[in-house]
Design a protein around this motif. Structure first.
Motif, PDB file in Angstrom:
ATOM      1  N   GLU A 155       0.834  -1.213   0.000  1.00 23.66           N
ATOM      2  CA  GLU A 155       0.000   0.000   0.000  1.00 23.66           C
ATOM      3  C   GLU A 155       0.864   1.257   0.000  1.00 23.66           C
ATOM      4  O   GLU A 155       0.553   2.247  -0.678  1.00 23.66           O
ATOM      5  CB  GLU A 155      -0.910   0.003   1.229  1.00 23.66           C
ATOM      6  CG  GLU A 155      -2.039  -1.004   1.184  1.00 23.66           C
ATOM      7  CD  GLU A 155      -2.861  -0.984   2.451  1.00 23.66           C
ATOM      8  OE1 GLU A 155      -4.060  -0.659   2.359  1.00 23.66           O
ATOM      9  OE2 GLU A 155      -2.321  -1.295   3.532  1.00 23.66           O
ATOM     10  N   LEU A 156       1.951   1.226   0.758  1.00 26.54           N
ATOM     11  CA  LEU A 156       2.833   2.387   0.820  1.00 26.54           C
ATOM     12  C   LEU A 156       3.661   2.527  -0.452  1.00 26.54           C
ATOM     13  O   LEU A 156       4.157   3.621  -0.744  1.00 26.54           O
ATOM     14  CB  LEU A 156       3.755   2.280   2.037  1.00 26.54           C
ATOM     15  CG  LEU A 156       3.049   2.301   3.393  1.00 26.54           C
ATOM     16  CD1 LEU A 156       4.041   2.075   4.514  1.00 26.54           C
ATOM     17  CD2 LEU A 156       2.311   3.620   3.594  1.00 26.54           C
ATOM     18  N   TYR A 157       3.807   1.449  -1.187  1.00 29.45           N
ATOM     19  CA  TYR A 157       4.540   1.503  -2.460  1.00 29.45           C
ATOM     20  C   TYR A 157       3.670   2.109  -3.563  1.00 29.45           C
ATOM     21  O   TYR A 157       4.095   3.015  -4.282  1.00 29.45           O
ATOM     22  CB  TYR A 157       4.984   0.091  -2.875  1.00 29.45           C
ATOM     23  CG  TYR A 157       5.800   0.042  -4.149  1.00 29.45           C
ATOM     24  CD1 TYR A 157       7.199   0.068  -4.101  1.00 29.45           C
ATOM     25  CD2 TYR A 157       5.193  -0.038  -5.394  1.00 29.45           C
ATOM     26  CE1 TYR A 157       7.957   0.020  -5.265  1.00 29.45           C
ATOM     27  CE2 TYR A 157       5.933  -0.080  -6.562  1.00 29.45           C
ATOM     28  CZ  TYR A 157       7.321  -0.058  -6.495  1.00 29.45           C
ATOM     29  OH  TYR A 157       8.063  -0.088  -7.649  1.00 29.45           O
ATOM     30  N   SER A 158       2.469   1.629  -3.694  1.00 32.83           N
ATOM     31  CA  SER A 158       1.602   2.041  -4.799  1.00 32.83           C
ATOM     32  C   SER A 158       0.655   3.183  -4.440  1.00 32.83           C
ATOM     33  O   SER A 158       0.100   3.828  -5.331  1.00 32.83           O
ATOM     34  CB  SER A 158       0.774   0.843  -5.292  1.00 32.83           C
ATOM     35  OG  SER A 158       1.610  -0.199  -5.751  1.00 32.83           O
ATOM     36  N   GLY A 159       0.474   3.426  -3.137  1.00 33.45           N
ATOM     37  CA  GLY A 159      -0.533   4.394  -2.716  1.00 33.45           C
ATOM     38  C   GLY A 159      -1.880   3.705  -2.586  1.00 33.45           C
ATOM     39  O   GLY A 159      -2.128   2.671  -3.212  1.00 33.45           O
ATOM     40  N   SER A 160      -2.753   4.258  -1.776  1.00 33.03           N
ATOM     41  CA  SER A 160      -4.057   3.631  -1.584  1.00 33.03           C
ATOM     42  C   SER A 160      -5.025   4.621  -0.942  1.00 33.03           C
ATOM     43  O   SER A 160      -4.622   5.671  -0.443  1.00 33.03           O
ATOM     44  CB  SER A 160      -3.931   2.387  -0.680  1.00 33.03           C
ATOM     45  OG  SER A 160      -3.552   2.762   0.640  1.00 33.03           O
ATOM     46  N   LYS A 161      -6.277   4.282  -0.990  1.00 33.06           N
ATOM     47  CA  LYS A 161      -7.315   5.035  -0.292  1.00 33.06           C
ATOM     48  C   LYS A 161      -7.986   4.099   0.702  1.00 33.06           C
ATOM     49  O   LYS A 161      -8.221   2.939   0.397  1.00 33.06           O
ATOM     50  CB  LYS A 161      -8.354   5.591  -1.272  1.00 33.06           C
ATOM     51  CG  LYS A 161      -7.869   6.743  -2.130  1.00 33.06           C
ATOM     52  CD  LYS A 161      -8.995   7.274  -2.997  1.00 33.06           C
ATOM     53  CE  LYS A 161      -8.509   8.383  -3.923  1.00 33.06           C
ATOM     54  NZ  LYS A 161      -8.168   9.598  -3.163  1.00 33.06           N
ATOM     55  N   ARG A 162      -8.276   4.616   1.876  1.00 32.32           N
ATOM     56  CA  ARG A 162      -8.934   3.807   2.890  1.00 32.32           C
ATOM     57  C   ARG A 162     -10.034   4.628   3.548  1.00 32.32           C
ATOM     58  O   ARG A 162      -9.831   5.789   3.901  1.00 32.32           O
ATOM     59  CB  ARG A 162      -7.923   3.335   3.938  1.00 32.32           C
ATOM     60  CG  ARG A 162      -8.522   2.410   4.973  1.00 32.32           C
ATOM     61  CD  ARG A 162      -7.509   1.959   5.996  1.00 32.32           C
ATOM     62  NE  ARG A 162      -6.447   1.152   5.424  1.00 32.32           N
ATOM     63  CZ  ARG A 162      -5.493   0.574   6.154  1.00 32.32           C
ATOM     64  NH1 ARG A 162      -5.485   0.729   7.474  1.00 32.32           N
ATOM     65  NH2 ARG A 162      -4.555  -0.134   5.570  1.00 32.32           N
ATOM     66  N   LYS A 163     -11.199   4.015   3.714  1.00 39.05           N
ATOM     67  CA  LYS A 163     -12.296   4.660   4.411  1.00 39.05           C
ATOM     68  C   LYS A 163     -12.247   4.267   5.883  1.00 39.05           C
ATOM     69  O   LYS A 163     -12.103   3.086   6.207  1.00 39.05           O
ATOM     70  CB  LYS A 163     -13.640   4.255   3.807  1.00 39.05           C
ATOM     71  CG  LYS A 163     -13.897   4.806   2.415  1.00 39.05           C
ATOM     72  CD  LYS A 163     -15.295   4.450   1.936  1.00 39.05           C
ATOM     73  CE  LYS A 163     -15.581   5.038   0.572  1.00 39.05           C
ATOM     74  NZ  LYS A 163     -16.963   4.731   0.104  1.00 39.05           N
ATOM     75  N   MET A 164     -12.353   5.266   6.740  1.00 40.51           N
ATOM     76  CA  MET A 164     -12.331   5.025   8.175  1.00 40.51           C
ATOM     77  C   MET A 164     -13.610   5.570   8.807  1.00 40.51           C
ATOM     78  O   MET A 164     -13.949   6.743   8.618  1.00 40.51           O
ATOM     79  CB  MET A 164     -11.124   5.716   8.817  1.00 40.51           C
ATOM     80  CG  MET A 164      -9.793   5.095   8.472  1.00 40.51           C
ATOM     81  SD  MET A 164      -9.559   3.503   9.285  1.00 40.51           S
ATOM     82  CE  MET A 164      -9.556   3.985  11.001  1.00 40.51           C
ATOM     83  N   LYS A 165     -14.321   4.713   9.519  1.00 39.05           N
ATOM     84  CA  LYS A 165     -15.505   5.162  10.250  1.00 39.05           C
ATOM     85  C   LYS A 165     -15.076   5.557  11.649  1.00 39.05           C
ATOM     86  O   LYS A 165     -14.493   4.754  12.373  1.00 39.05           O
ATOM     87  CB  LYS A 165     -16.553   4.049  10.306  1.00 39.05           C
ATOM     88  CG  LYS A 165     -17.870   4.474  10.933  1.00 39.05           C
ATOM     89  CD  LYS A 165     -18.895   3.350  10.848  1.00 39.05           C
ATOM     90  CE  LYS A 165     -20.238   3.780  11.409  1.00 39.05           C
ATOM     91  NZ  LYS A 165     -21.244   2.694  11.316  1.00 39.05           N
ATOM     92  N   ILE A 166     -15.331   6.802  12.017  1.00 39.01           N
ATOM     93  CA  ILE A 166     -14.918   7.279  13.332  1.00 39.01           C
ATOM     94  C   ILE A 166     -16.145   7.685  14.143  1.00 39.01           C
ATOM     95  O   ILE A 166     -17.193   8.032  13.597  1.00 39.01           O
ATOM     96  CB  ILE A 166     -13.953   8.481  13.225  1.00 39.01           C
ATOM     97  CG1 ILE A 166     -14.666   9.685  12.596  1.00 39.01           C
ATOM     98  CG2 ILE A 166     -12.706   8.113  12.438  1.00 39.01           C
ATOM     99  CD1 ILE A 166     -13.913  10.996  12.771  1.00 39.01           C
ATOM    100  N   SER A 167     -15.999   7.614  15.437  1.00 43.46           N
ATOM    101  CA  SER A 167     -17.019   8.111  16.358  1.00 43.46           C
ATOM    102  C   SER A 167     -16.369   9.166  17.238  1.00 43.46           C
ATOM    103  O   SER A 167     -15.242   8.981  17.719  1.00 43.46           O
ATOM    104  CB  SER A 167     -17.567   6.979  17.230  1.00 43.46           C
ATOM    105  OG  SER A 167     -18.219   5.997  16.452  1.00 43.46           O
ATOM    106  N   ARG A 168     -17.054  10.273  17.420  1.00 43.59           N
ATOM    107  CA  ARG A 168     -16.522  11.315  18.289  1.00 43.59           C
ATOM    108  C   ARG A 168     -17.656  11.963  19.070  1.00 43.59           C
ATOM    109  O   ARG A 168     -18.826  11.876  18.680  1.00 43.59           O
ATOM    110  CB  ARG A 168     -15.745  12.356  17.490  1.00 43.59           C
ATOM    111  CG  ARG A 168     -16.548  13.110  16.447  1.00 43.59           C
ATOM    112  CD  ARG A 168     -15.629  13.855  15.484  1.00 43.59           C
ATOM    113  NE  ARG A 168     -16.359  14.730  14.586  1.00 43.59           N
ATOM    114  CZ  ARG A 168     -16.445  16.036  14.701  1.00 43.59           C
ATOM    115  NH1 ARG A 168     -15.828  16.641  15.717  1.00 43.59           N
ATOM    116  NH2 ARG A 168     -17.130  16.759  13.840  1.00 43.59           N
TER     117      ARG A 168
END
Length: 321
Positions: A155-168
């Motif tokens: 992932e760090l070589y090619s790049g990537s997108k990640r969705k993160m669900k957060i609660s605050r």
């Protein structure tokens, strides 16, 4: 309701965080004053400010809740009705964010679009502290929250997108703590290193009368079965037999982006020998198109024992008879 922020941002009333970001990016780039001829400068500045204000309100759960329920006037004046069966007043105060700050969160830098050197602000309204109260004193900002986020070397070589669900936790219209959930999009650039910080301004927890803290993700690297990272270089430990060390060998390695790399070893490999393959390391994030090197360290495996005949043959071949 006054100003229709949904119409300004060209989104429907059910728009989520990703919808708001996409629309803001498109409209902000279109109406940024540095992207328009001088004849439209004043119009562009006004439109750009409207777009930024609309995104500021709709992307903030508390502001959006008040706007949807009571309208723009109540949002900006803080004149929000108290909770049912309560004689007290609410402690909400509207703090508009700086249009340049919002723009720079998406596109980076502070020198304007295309390095135009515009700096911060388009006038008096944009140069003041956007969070200051009536007395000019800024409220306290909640300390940032830092979390580690692990990525594979691929992932760090090619790049990537990640969705993160957060609660605050943020105050609702009446100042009562409430939990809200959001989806954040994390865009990993090729070559980012361990320790890189990804900051989402004001996406942390918030207490009544304060500014929400920042949410910071720290990039971490998962161990890889073959490669080890050393800065912009990749390291591989390769075991090789004594016979191959003396006579040569062809190595086949699968790169982090799935290519088959064929490497011919023709030199005599001595203990501690290292081969360097240029431009086959990690991408250099600050220099697009450039990569570090692949360094292959050889570990020569010597036989545990030899027969008398094998020793004799080696002396004859190596000229030590």
């Amino acid at each position: 309701m006054g100003v229709d922020y949904y119409n300004i941002l060209k989104v429907n009333r059910n728009a989520n965080e990703e919808d708001l970001k996409k629309s803001y990016k498109r409209l902000a780039m279109r109406w940024h004053p540095d992207k328009n001829p001088d004849i439209k400068k004043r119009e562009a500045e006004a439109k750009f400010k409207q777009i930024s204000e609309a995104y500021d309100v709709l992307s903030d759960p508390q502001k959006r809740q008040i706007y949807d329920a009571y309208g723009e006037e109540a949002l900006k004046s803080g004149n929000v009705p108290p909770p049912p069966r309560s004689g007290g007043a609410t402690n909400f105060r509207f703090h508009p964010r700086d249009a340049d700050d919002i723009f720079n969160e998406f596109f980076g830098g502070s020198d304007g679009v295309g390095g135009g050197g515009r700096g911060r602000g388009f006038g008096e309204n944009f140069s003041r502290n956007p969070h200051a109260d009536a007395a000019g004193q800024p409220p306290r900002k909640i300390p940032p929250v830092e979390k580690n986020l692990s990525f594979s070397l691929e992932e760090l070589y090619s790049g990537s997108k990640r969705k993160m669900k957060i609660s605050r936790i943020v105050p609702d219209v009446y100042g009562k703590p409430t939990t809200v959930e959001e989806i954040l999009i994390i865009d990993i650039k090729p070559g980012w290193k361990k320790g890189t910080k990804i900051t989402f301004p004001e996406k942390g927890n918030q207490d009544p009368g304060t500014i929400a803290g920042d949410l910071i993700f720290l990039v971490d690297e998962k161990p890889h079965a073959i490669y080890k990272r050393d800065g912009n270089n990749l390291l591989v430990n390769q075991k090789i037999s004594l016979l191959d060390a003396l006579t040569g060998k062809t190595l086949n390695l699968t790169t982090l982006d799935g290519r088959l790399l064929t490497i011919s070893v023709t030199d005599i490999v001595k203990p501690g020998y290292e081969m360097v393959i240029e431009n086959e390391g990690m991408p250099i994030s600050k220099e697009p198109g450039k990569k570090g090197n692949l360094r292959i360290h050889f570990d020569v495996k010597f036989p545990s024992r030899l027969t008398t005949e094998q020793k004799s043959d080696l002396r004859r071949v190596l000229g030590r008879s």
